[in-house]
Design an enzyme around this catalytic site. Structure first.
Site, PDB file in Angstrom:
ATOM      1  N   PRO A 142      60.250  13.833  58.405  1.00  0.00           N
ATOM      2  CG  PRO A 142      62.293  13.266  59.349  1.00  0.00           C
ATOM      3  CD  PRO A 142      60.839  12.979  59.435  1.00  0.00           C
ATOM      4  CD  GLU A 143      59.110  11.376  51.849  1.00  0.00           C
ATOM      5  OE1 GLU A 143      59.817  11.188  50.848  1.00  0.00           O
ATOM      6  OE2 GLU A 143      57.900  11.142  51.878  1.00  0.00           O
TER       7      GLU A 143
END
Length: 282
Positions: free
Chosen positions: A2-3
DNA sequence: CCGACAACCTGTGAGC
DNA sequence: TGCTCACAGGTTGTCG
């Protein structure tokens, strides 16, 4: 995985199903996350009601109350590189998979649910703490959120005057600004036409203004797309992202620049791959 | 204060 | 098919 856009996608998915649910039970199968899950984690969570789910940087904050609502606390979770939360109906078949480390069993308004945390690399983390404490050590030194008015070109310019590191590394420094990981650092620098290796204190105010615009744009686009599809990203329904953000540079080294057809180059900053166009980015 | 780098882990894909 | 190696979305901690 995830960003910031992916974490925000997860947050929205969890929020849509878990608000007002109450923790009936907690099962921790492997406590060895980035930090060991505290021995009293399960006991602290039982009986808590989820009243809000917020995001700060790439952390998820489950706001909790117990009893009459005056006792407030927070479940702080980070997905690390490979963490995922999936919400299951508790009565559907739930085969335990490898790296399913934590289950939070919830009594919802209509049905019982299981919030399941899976994390192969165990770079993620979970903490429970009293209150809404912004002084929590993991949150205390974070820079401003990129999608707020706190992030401006002036802000970045002022805070990089004595920093000679590459702009790419400065952009990924959480004490300067949060939520810009490797993918979106690459993409926003390309869109802003800034060479990733340029020293942070050699970038003009005008170019920082452009960079901030591009950071906000690319993050907003990615959130609207439901998080980019990268390897094992799954949303809270367990579905992979349905939209592959159209990257200009990330993962495209050696391929032609989509703007000028110059072959994209690869370099490294702090061990992280940087892909850029030596013609478009100066 | 700043910067460079190692460390924490497992899975996957490329190359042989 | 199987082995080895490099690399992957993140962040902290240590050292100079």
């Amino acid at each position: 995985m995830p960003e910031l856009p992916e974490v925000e996608t997860v947050r929205r998915g969890l929020e849509s199903r878990l608000i007002d649910a109450t923790v009936a039970d907690v099962v921790v199968r492997d406590r060895r996350l980035r930090w060991a899950v505290a021995a009293d984690f399960e006991a602290k969570l039982r009986g808590q009601r989820i009243v809000a789910i917020e995001r700060r940087s790439k952390y998820l904050l489950f706001r909790l109350t117990k009893g009459n609502g005056t006792e407030k606390s927070t479940l702080l979770a980070h997905l690390g590189m490979t963490g995922s939360f999936v919400v299951h109906a508790a009565d559907s078949p739930l085969a335990i998979k490898t790296h399913d480390h934590v289950d939070v069993v919830l009594t919802g308004r209509r049905e019982s649910l299981v919030l399941r945390y899976n994390d192969p690399r165990r770079f993620g983390s979970m903490h429970h703490f009293a209150g809404l404490d912004a002084a929590q050590p993991l949150l205390a030194h974070l820079g401003p959120e990129p999608l707020t008015d706190q992030l401006t070109g002036e802000y970045l310019y002022q805070h990089t005057r004595r920093r000679s590191v590459a702009i790419k590394q400065a952009l990924m420094d959480n004490t300067l600004v949060v939520g810009v990981g490797n993918i979106y650092a690459n993409e926003s620098l390309f869109r802003a036409g800034i060479h990733p290796d340029r020293a942070a204190n050699q970038v003009s105010l005008a170019r920082y203004k452009r960079l901030v615009l591009e950071v906000k744009t690319v993050l907003t686009e990615a959130i609207a797309a439901g998080g980019s599809t990268l390897r094992d990203f799954v949303n809270t329904a367990g579905q992979p992202g349905y939209f592959q953000l159209d990257y200009f540079v990330y993962g495209r080294d050696g391929q032609p620049c989509k703007v000028c057809a110059t072959p994209l180059k690869l370099m490294r900053h702090g061990g992280r791959a940087t892909v850029f166009c030596s013609s478009c980015q100066r």
